[in-house]
Every structure is written in C-alpha cells, then in structure tokens.
Design a protein around this motif. Structure first.
Motif, PDB file in Angstrom:
ATOM      1  N   HIS A  41       0.788  -1.088   0.014  1.00 62.75           N
ATOM      2  CA  HIS A  41       0.137  -0.091  -0.010  1.00 62.75           C
ATOM      3  C   HIS A  41       0.901   1.240   0.148  1.00 62.75           C
ATOM      4  N   LEU A  42       1.798   1.247   0.759  1.00 67.47           N
ATOM      5  CA  LEU A  42       2.686   2.307   0.853  1.00 67.47           C
ATOM      6  C   LEU A  42       3.604   2.377  -0.319  1.00 67.47           C
ATOM      7  N   LEU A  43       4.008   1.451  -0.991  1.00 70.86           N
ATOM      8  CA  LEU A  43       4.702   1.531  -2.350  1.00 70.86           C
ATOM      9  C   LEU A  43       3.561   2.406  -3.261  1.00 70.86           C
ATOM     10  N   GLN A  44       2.281   2.202  -3.113  1.00 76.79           N
ATOM     11  CA  GLN A  44       1.507   2.636  -4.084  1.00 76.79           C
ATOM     12  C   GLN A  44       1.012   4.235  -3.610  1.00 76.79           C
ATOM     13  N   ASN A  45       1.396   4.462  -2.273  1.00 79.00           N
ATOM     14  CA  ASN A  45       0.768   5.789  -2.010  1.00 79.00           C
ATOM     15  C   ASN A  45       2.055   6.753  -1.063  1.00 79.00           C
ATOM     16  N   GLY A  46       3.019   6.027  -1.247  1.00 75.78           N
ATOM     17  CA  GLY A  46       4.195   6.882  -0.308  1.00 75.78           C
ATOM     18  C   GLY A  46       4.446   6.769   1.134  1.00 75.78           C
ATOM     19  N   PHE A  47       5.275   7.151   1.813  1.00 74.56           N
ATOM     20  CA  PHE A  47       5.389   7.291   3.257  1.00 74.56           C
ATOM     21  C   PHE A  47       5.867   8.550   3.825  1.00 74.56           C
ATOM     22  N   GLY A  48       5.359   9.750   3.158  1.00 65.87           N
ATOM     23  CA  GLY A  48       5.524  10.961   3.801  1.00 65.87           C
ATOM     24  C   GLY A  48       6.984  11.521   3.400  1.00 65.87           C
ATOM     25  N   ASN A  49       7.182  12.391   3.740  1.00 69.27           N
ATOM     26  CA  ASN A  49       8.773  13.346   3.554  1.00 69.27           C
ATOM     27  C   ASN A  49       9.547  12.677   4.501  1.00 69.27           C
ATOM     28  N   TYR A  50      10.670  12.373   4.201  1.00 68.53           N
ATOM     29  CA  TYR A  50      11.631  11.417   4.736  1.00 68.53           C
ATOM     30  C   TYR A  50      12.272  12.483   5.872  1.00 68.53           C
TER      31      TYR A  50
END
Ligand code: ZN
Length: 242
Positions: A132-141
């Motif tokens: 899911h996060l691969l498809q939606n991102g995980f925010g700004n590092y």
C-alpha cells in the motif's frame, strides 16, 4: 539466529520479514520488508540527490537491474521503492530484524536497530502495508524523521509516533545517535562520583542501553496503531497548508 547477530541465509527469510543489511562498512544499516518473489519494499531519501550520503551510497537506487525489469519501481516523488533482493543487499550480508524480543535480549544487543520488543503483525498484514505504501508513499523523509527502519517497523507493527516534532525517532538508528552523546554527557558528570574508569564505563553503557530501551516502540506509550489506509489522514500529508 545468535544473540549478537541476526545474520541469516536467503533461504531463511519469509515474505513479511523485516530484513536489513549494513552499508558503507557498517556505518549505517538499510532496512526493508521482504514481500516474497525475491522482492523487497524499502524506503529511501528520494529528492535530495546532491547532498545526501544515503543516496549516493545506496547503489540499489538508480542502477539498472539486470534481473528484474520492475526492480527500482517507485511512484514519482515517493521514497518507497521496490527492489529485488540482490539490488537491496548490494552485495552486503542479509540480516533479519527480530520482533517480540524480551527486554533482557533487547538490552543485550550490542547495537541499536537490530530488534524490538514490539510484536509483529501477521505476514499478510505486513505485506499489505508495504505494498500500500509503495503505491501511496510514506511522507517526507526529512520532515517526519522517517527512515528506512521506521518504514519497515511501521509495516511490521502498524505503530506510529504521532508527535512529529519529537527529537526522538522510534528506530534504533535514531536512538543510537541520541544515546551516544547522552552517555558521554552522563559519564563526564559521573566521573566525580565514580571511583574508577570501570565504573564510569559501566554507567555510560547502562545509560546508553536504557536510552535505547526507552525509545523502543515496544515500550513507548506515545505510539498508536494506525491502519495503513489512514496514514495520510493521521499525518496530515494531504493538508496543503502544512
Ligand atoms: Zn534488482
């Protein structure tokens, strides 16, 4: 798995495992979720290509993979990357991050960032979060002080620390950075009280371990379980005013 090393063979890892490898002569570790089929989902710094040491040292990013055409897949502006195991490891050794360890085992580990007292969710849940996060991102590092270890730990446990202004990340890498100066500070102030160098070293090591333990997500009280579908809502990633 030994007490002091989590080194594993490729045949020992299962889909849903949190794996990691040491990069750049053991100066930092890189973490990911093994999702099966020789594929790893992991989190990297993505925009800062000029000054980031992590990016320049991370040979799994930007290189052309000979084995899998979809290796290196990521969304535009997303730091979550799908890589094959070979590219993820970049010839490094494979380690498996341990979950649900007892506090005594946790404190016995030489380095931070190899285990946690938090328990892992089911492999299917872990893989679901990673994909899911691969498809939606995980925010700004940078803003969230997220790193690859935070990403993997979130996938495994669903636990997030919502106070993003806190100086302490939940991962061992952050704890190590915070723990070392703290231990040094305490050891210098304790020198007046301690009779000899052994006592000072013991006290410093003890403080270092306890600071690690205090930042472990398994024992923190300021973590909450967040469904992967709610990540953007909880972290206000969709708030344009932020
Ligand atoms: Zn590859």
């Amino acid at each position: 798995m030994g007490l002091l090393s989590n080194k594993v063979d490729r045949s020992q890892i299962k889909a849903g495992d949190h794996i990691y490898t040491w990069r750049a002569i053991y100066s930092y570790s890189h973490h990911g979720i093994y999702v099966g089929g020789s594929k790893v989902v992991h989190f990297t710094r993505e925009q800062d290509t000029s000054s980031s040491m992590a990016t320049s040292l991370d040979s799994s990013i930007g290189s052309v993979c000979q084995t899998f055409p979809d290796c290196g897949f990521r969304l535009p502006n997303s730091g979550v990357v799908l890589s094959c195991l070979d590219c993820f490891l970049a010839k490094g050794h494979l380690y498996c991050f341990e979950y649900g360890v007892t506090p005594s085992v946790f404190l016995a580990k030489v380095r931070g960032g190899t285990c946690t007292t938090a328990t892992s969710d089911l492999p299917e849940t872990v893989i679901h979060r990673a994909m899911h996060l691969l498809q939606n991102g995980f925010g700004n590092y940078d803003v969230f002080q997220n790193n690859c270890e935070d990403f993997a730990m979130y996938c495994k446990t669903g636990l997030l620390i919502l106070d993003t202004k806190s100086a302490m990340g939940r991962s061992g890498q952050a704890a190590s950075i915070i723990g070392a100066p703290l231990a040094a500070l305490l050891s210098s102030s304790l020198k007046l009280l301690m009779p000899g160098p052994v006592g000072v070293a013991t006290a410093a090591a003890g403080m270092y371990c306890m600071s690690r333990y205090a930042t472990d997500i398994g024992v923190r009280t300021d973590v909450i379980k967040v469904a992967v579908e709610d990540m953007a809502v909880n972290l206000n990633w969709e708030d344009p005013c932020r």
